[in-house]
Design a protein around this motif. Structure first.
Motif, PDB file in Angstrom:
ATOM      1  N   ASP A 172      11.743  -5.511  -7.425  1.00  0.00           N
ATOM      2  CA  ASP A 172      11.240  -6.518  -6.486  1.00  0.00           C
ATOM      3  C   ASP A 172      10.204  -6.781  -6.137  1.00  0.00           C
ATOM      4  OD1 ASP A 172      10.480  -8.582  -4.501  1.00  0.00           O
ATOM      5  OD2 ASP A 172      13.178  -8.327  -4.093  1.00  0.00           O
ATOM      6  N   ALA A 173       9.146  -7.326  -7.379  1.00  0.00           N
ATOM      7  CA  ALA A 173       7.444  -7.412  -6.559  1.00  0.00           C
ATOM      8  C   ALA A 173       6.959  -7.580  -5.084  1.00  0.00           C
ATOM      9  CB  ALA A 173       6.856  -7.924  -7.801  1.00  0.00           C
ATOM     10  N   ASP A 174       7.724  -8.813  -4.741  1.00  0.00           N
ATOM     11  CA  ASP A 174       7.402  -9.339  -3.478  1.00  0.00           C
ATOM     12  C   ASP A 174       8.195  -8.707  -1.857  1.00  0.00           C
ATOM     13  OD1 ASP A 174       7.258 -11.436  -1.779  1.00  0.00           O
ATOM     14  OD2 ASP A 174       9.152 -11.413  -1.041  1.00  0.00           O
ATOM     15  N   ALA A 175       9.315  -7.770  -2.528  1.00  0.00           N
ATOM     16  CA  ALA A 175       9.715  -6.741  -1.356  1.00  0.00           C
ATOM     17  C   ALA A 175       8.542  -5.679  -1.259  1.00  0.00           C
ATOM     18  CB  ALA A 175      10.655  -6.363  -1.587  1.00  0.00           C
ATOM     19  N   VAL A 176       7.917  -5.528  -2.032  1.00  0.00           N
ATOM     20  CA  VAL A 176       7.705  -4.309  -2.144  1.00  0.00           C
ATOM     21  C   VAL A 176       5.885  -4.309  -1.575  1.00  0.00           C
ATOM     22  CG1 VAL A 176       5.711  -2.881  -3.708  1.00  0.00           C
ATOM     23  CG2 VAL A 176       8.390  -3.006  -4.074  1.00  0.00           C
ATOM     24  N   SER A 177       4.992  -5.907  -1.901  1.00  0.00           N
ATOM     25  CA  SER A 177       4.538  -6.863  -1.619  1.00  0.00           C
ATOM     26  C   SER A 177       4.364  -6.399   0.163  1.00  0.00           C
ATOM     27  CB  SER A 177       3.867  -7.517  -2.139  1.00  0.00           C
ATOM     28  OG  SER A 177       2.694  -7.909  -1.641  1.00  0.00           O
ATOM     29  N   ARG A 178       5.590  -6.991   0.407  1.00  0.00           N
ATOM     30  CA  ARG A 178       5.628  -7.011   2.042  1.00  0.00           C
ATOM     31  C   ARG A 178       5.315  -5.360   2.550  1.00  0.00           C
ATOM     32  NH1 ARG A 178       7.630 -11.666   3.547  1.00  0.00           N
ATOM     33  NH2 ARG A 178       7.616 -13.908   2.800  1.00  0.00           N
ATOM     34  N   PHE A 179       5.950  -5.048   2.425  1.00  0.00           N
ATOM     35  CA  PHE A 179       6.274  -3.479   2.958  1.00  0.00           C
ATOM     36  C   PHE A 179       4.551  -2.525   2.835  1.00  0.00           C
ATOM     37  CE2 PHE A 179       7.148   1.504   2.378  1.00  0.00           C
ATOM     38  CZ  PHE A 179       7.495   1.620   3.202  1.00  0.00           C
ATOM     39  N   TRP A 180       4.225  -3.251   1.516  1.00  0.00           N
ATOM     40  CA  TRP A 180       3.158  -2.092   0.929  1.00  0.00           C
ATOM     41  C   TRP A 180       1.519  -2.652   1.968  1.00  0.00           C
ATOM     42  CZ3 TRP A 180      -1.592  -5.383  -0.959  1.00  0.00           C
ATOM     43  CH2 TRP A 180      -2.839  -4.555  -0.904  1.00  0.00           C
ATOM     44  N   HIS A 181       2.217  -4.774   2.791  1.00  0.00           N
ATOM     45  CA  HIS A 181       1.070  -5.366   3.607  1.00  0.00           C
ATOM     46  C   HIS A 181       1.274  -3.885   4.772  1.00  0.00           C
ATOM     47  CE1 HIS A 181      -0.066  -7.810   0.594  1.00  0.00           C
ATOM     48  NE2 HIS A 181      -1.223  -7.713   1.351  1.00  0.00           N
ATOM     49  N   ALA A 182       2.969  -4.302   5.568  1.00  0.00           N
ATOM     50  CA  ALA A 182       3.302  -3.476   6.575  1.00  0.00           C
ATOM     51  C   ALA A 182       2.659  -1.796   7.053  1.00  0.00           C
ATOM     52  CB  ALA A 182       4.771  -3.100   6.578  1.00  0.00           C
ATOM     53  N   LEU A 183       2.335  -1.405   5.937  1.00  0.00           N
ATOM     54  CA  LEU A 183       2.032   0.036   5.420  1.00  0.00           C
ATOM     55  C   LEU A 183       0.473  -0.110   5.976  1.00  0.00           C
ATOM     56  CD1 LEU A 183       3.616   1.521   1.998  1.00  0.00           C
ATOM     57  CD2 LEU A 183       3.421   2.569   4.606  1.00  0.00           C
ATOM     58  N   VAL A 184      -0.305  -1.307   5.140  1.00  0.00           N
ATOM     59  CA  VAL A 184      -1.793  -0.991   5.623  1.00  0.00           C
ATOM     60  C   VAL A 184      -1.732  -1.535   7.462  1.00  0.00           C
ATOM     61  CG1 VAL A 184      -3.455  -3.142   5.450  1.00  0.00           C
ATOM     62  CG2 VAL A 184      -1.876  -2.361   3.459  1.00  0.00           C
ATOM     63  N   HIS A 185      -0.896  -2.846   7.702  1.00  0.00           N
ATOM     64  CA  HIS A 185      -1.224  -2.044   9.280  1.00  0.00           C
ATOM     65  C   HIS A 185      -0.925  -1.161  10.100  1.00  0.00           C
ATOM     66  CE1 HIS A 185      -2.253  -6.944   8.836  1.00  0.00           C
ATOM     67  NE2 HIS A 185      -0.885  -6.970   8.218  1.00  0.00           N
ATOM     68  N   ALA A 186       0.231  -0.649   9.678  1.00  0.00           N
ATOM     69  CA  ALA A 186       0.320   0.575  10.347  1.00  0.00           C
ATOM     70  C   ALA A 186      -0.768   1.352  10.500  1.00  0.00           C
ATOM     71  CB  ALA A 186       1.792   1.331   9.636  1.00  0.00           C
ATOM     72  N   ASP A 187      -0.794   1.752   8.858  1.00  0.00           N
ATOM     73  CA  ASP A 187      -2.683   2.927   8.552  1.00  0.00           C
ATOM     74  C   ASP A 187      -3.929   2.438   9.753  1.00  0.00           C
ATOM     75  OD1 ASP A 187      -3.695   4.853   6.916  1.00  0.00           O
ATOM     76  OD2 ASP A 187      -4.592   2.700   6.611  1.00  0.00           O
ATOM     77  N   ASN A 188      -3.646   1.168   9.762  1.00  0.00           N
ATOM     78  CA  ASN A 188      -4.746   0.992  10.669  1.00  0.00           C
ATOM     79  C   ASN A 188      -5.169   0.985  12.334  1.00  0.00           C
ATOM     80  OD1 ASN A 188      -7.644  -0.010   8.395  1.00  0.00           O
ATOM     81  ND2 ASN A 188      -5.425  -1.761   8.235  1.00  0.00           N
ATOM     82  N   VAL A 189      -3.643   1.385  12.508  1.00  0.00           N
ATOM     83  CA  VAL A 189      -3.463   1.278  13.647  1.00  0.00           C
ATOM     84  C   VAL A 189      -3.064   3.131  14.082  1.00  0.00           C
ATOM     85  CG1 VAL A 189      -1.581   1.382  15.776  1.00  0.00           C
ATOM     86  CG2 VAL A 189      -2.196  -0.847  14.666  1.00  0.00           C
ATOM     87  N   PHE A 190      -2.730   3.294  13.159  1.00  0.00           N
ATOM     88  CA  PHE A 190      -2.412   5.221  13.537  1.00  0.00           C
ATOM     89  C   PHE A 190      -3.942   5.591  13.179  1.00  0.00           C
ATOM     90  CE2 PHE A 190       1.795   5.842  11.070  1.00  0.00           C
ATOM     91  CZ  PHE A 190       2.673   5.147  12.378  1.00  0.00           C
ATOM     92  N   LYS A 191      -4.723   5.351  12.607  1.00  0.00           N
ATOM     93  CA  LYS A 191      -6.136   5.808  12.203  1.00  0.00           C
ATOM     94  C   LYS A 191      -6.896   5.855  13.713  1.00  0.00           C
ATOM     95  CE  LYS A 191      -7.114   5.404   7.420  1.00  0.00           C
ATOM     96  NZ  LYS A 191      -7.376   4.600   6.358  1.00  0.00           N
ATOM     97  N   ASP A 192      -6.780   4.173  14.267  1.00  0.00           N
ATOM     98  CA  ASP A 192      -7.456   4.532  15.483  1.00  0.00           C
ATOM     99  C   ASP A 192      -6.280   4.819  16.421  1.00  0.00           C
ATOM    100  OD1 ASP A 192      -8.327   3.256  17.575  1.00  0.00           O
ATOM    101  OD2 ASP A 192      -7.821   1.275  17.371  1.00  0.00           O
ATOM    102  N   PHE A 193      -5.824   5.381  16.571  1.00  0.00           N
ATOM    103  CA  PHE A 193      -4.873   6.246  17.176  1.00  0.00           C
ATOM    104  C   PHE A 193      -5.282   7.457  17.025  1.00  0.00           C
ATOM    105  CE2 PHE A 193      -1.002   9.305  18.307  1.00  0.00           C
ATOM    106  CZ  PHE A 193      -1.121   9.227  20.176  1.00  0.00           C
ATOM    107  N   ARG A 194      -5.356   8.011  16.077  1.00  0.00           N
ATOM    108  CA  ARG A 194      -5.847   9.901  15.452  1.00  0.00           C
ATOM    109  C   ARG A 194      -7.417   9.744  16.121  1.00  0.00           C
ATOM    110  NH1 ARG A 194      -8.972  11.860  11.940  1.00  0.00           N
ATOM    111  NH2 ARG A 194      -8.003  13.674  10.642  1.00  0.00           N
ATOM    112  N   ALA A 195      -7.650   9.055  16.565  1.00  0.00           N
ATOM    113  CA  ALA A 195      -9.163   8.869  16.489  1.00  0.00           C
ATOM    114  C   ALA A 195     -10.113   9.479  17.942  1.00  0.00           C
ATOM    115  CB  ALA A 195     -10.216   7.788  16.196  1.00  0.00           C
ATOM    116  N   ARG A 196      -8.100   9.288  18.262  1.00  0.00           N
ATOM    117  CA  ARG A 196      -8.443   9.546  20.498  1.00  0.00           C
ATOM    118  C   ARG A 196      -8.413  11.299  20.450  1.00  0.00           C
ATOM    119  NH1 ARG A 196      -6.435   3.613  22.553  1.00  0.00           N
ATOM    120  NH2 ARG A 196      -7.071   2.306  21.024  1.00  0.00           N
TER     121      ARG A 196
END
Length: 312
Positions: A146-170
């Motif tokens: 399901d391309a739409d479901a995959v796209s949505r999940f990937w965009h959630a990963l994009v946001h999580a990745d950015n926040v995790f990297k911020d947390f990692r830097a601390r």
């Protein structure tokens, strides 16, 4: 705790209920295992399995460059064009569409594309960290996309990745990259106290005990995000190994977070983050307070391990 990442609740995608895209989720999980195992087979053996993980990109997921003879190659899931693309440092490439197909068909196409590029690789061709491990060449059961479901999940990963990297830097102690483990199909970041840990008892399905022992050779506080298989909904998680006394009772934030007795982890539903007034801050508070629980109760040397980032 503040962040330079400012995505608000309108930016975090609404995810379908897991039951509505479970078949696609499982199929995609198996596809990532195939690609991850290719990286594992050809890459240097970095501790804790870090040499086999996948990374978030602006279009999907990547292996990053993999060494092969006199050149390198990378395998990328493109979740915008819905293509699997293999590129080499020699300027050659192969690609095929991501669409409904059995795991067996994906495995065959990926191996044929590699062979056309002059890349030969043998992998342990059956999945790990799942209860039912159907060999990839025989798996015609999982075939949804399901391309739409995959796209949505990937965009959630994009946001999580950015926040995790911020947390990692601390953290200035040993800390993992932010990466996707294809075994559990989870994006994770792990902090280390610097002390060795008791030998891990194992127990993950279809995973050798020695793998678990090496992965948890040292004391950790780990957090991540996964689709929620076994839980029923996409969620963030946090745990400590070894688990210090009182960890499950430690007060954590935000209010929607809770300790899941069966999983032995703190859980924060993805939907609680997505609908928060300030999703980034809600997730950072979860990451910070669950780490506080591990580091405080286990008496980590926090002054030596943490970076003091001033508020902005």
């Amino acid at each position: 705790m503040t962040s330079n990442y400012i995505a608000d609740s309108n930016d975090w995608p609404r995810l379908p209920a897991l039951e509505d895209w479970q078949d696609t989720c499982t199929t995609l999980h198996m596809w990532t295992q195939i690609i991850g195992k290719i990286r594992l087979a050809l890459s240097p053996n970095i501790n804790h399995g870090w040499g086999s993980t996948l990374y978030i990109t602006t279009r999907g997921l990547t292996t990053s460059p993999i060494p092969y003879g006199k050149f390198t190659f990378a395998i990328d899931f493109d979740f915008i064009a819905h293509v699997l693309r293999i590129t080499t440092s020699q300027g050659t490439d192969r690609a095929f569409m991501l669409e409904p197909m059995p795991v067996a068909g994906f495995y065959r196409k990926a191996m044929e594309a590699l062979a056309q590029l002059g890349i030969e690789v043998k992998i342990f061709a059956r999945p790990v960290e799942v209860e039912v491990a159907i060999p990839f060449e025989e798996d015609t059961q999982h075939a949804s996309y399901d391309a739409d479901a995959v796209s949505r999940f990937w965009h959630a990963l994009v946001h999580a990745d950015n926040v995790f990297k911020d947390f990692r830097a601390r953290f200035i102690g040993k800390v993992s990259p932010v990466h996707l483990f294809w075994g559990g199909f989870d994006l994770a970041v792990t902090r280390f106290s610097g002390r060795t840990a008791p030998k891990h008892p194992g127990g993950a399905p279809n995973v050798a005990k020695r793998i678990m022992e090496e992965a948890y050779s040292h004391e950790v506080s780990s957090a991540g995000f996964w689709p929620g298989t076994g839980l029923g909904e996409a969620a963030f998680y946090a745990y400590a190994y070894p688990t210090p006394a009182g960890f499950d009772k430690y007060p954590v934030q935000p209010e929607a977070a809770y300790f899941h007795d069966k999983l032995g982890e703190f859980i924060l539903p993805y939907e609680a983050v997505r609908t928060a007034d300030h999703p980034t801050q809600a997730l950072l508070s979860f990451l910070q307070t669950t780490y506080d629980a591990a580091a405080t109760l286990a008496h980590w040397d926090r002054l030596a391990l943490e970076r003091n980032i001033p508020s902005t």
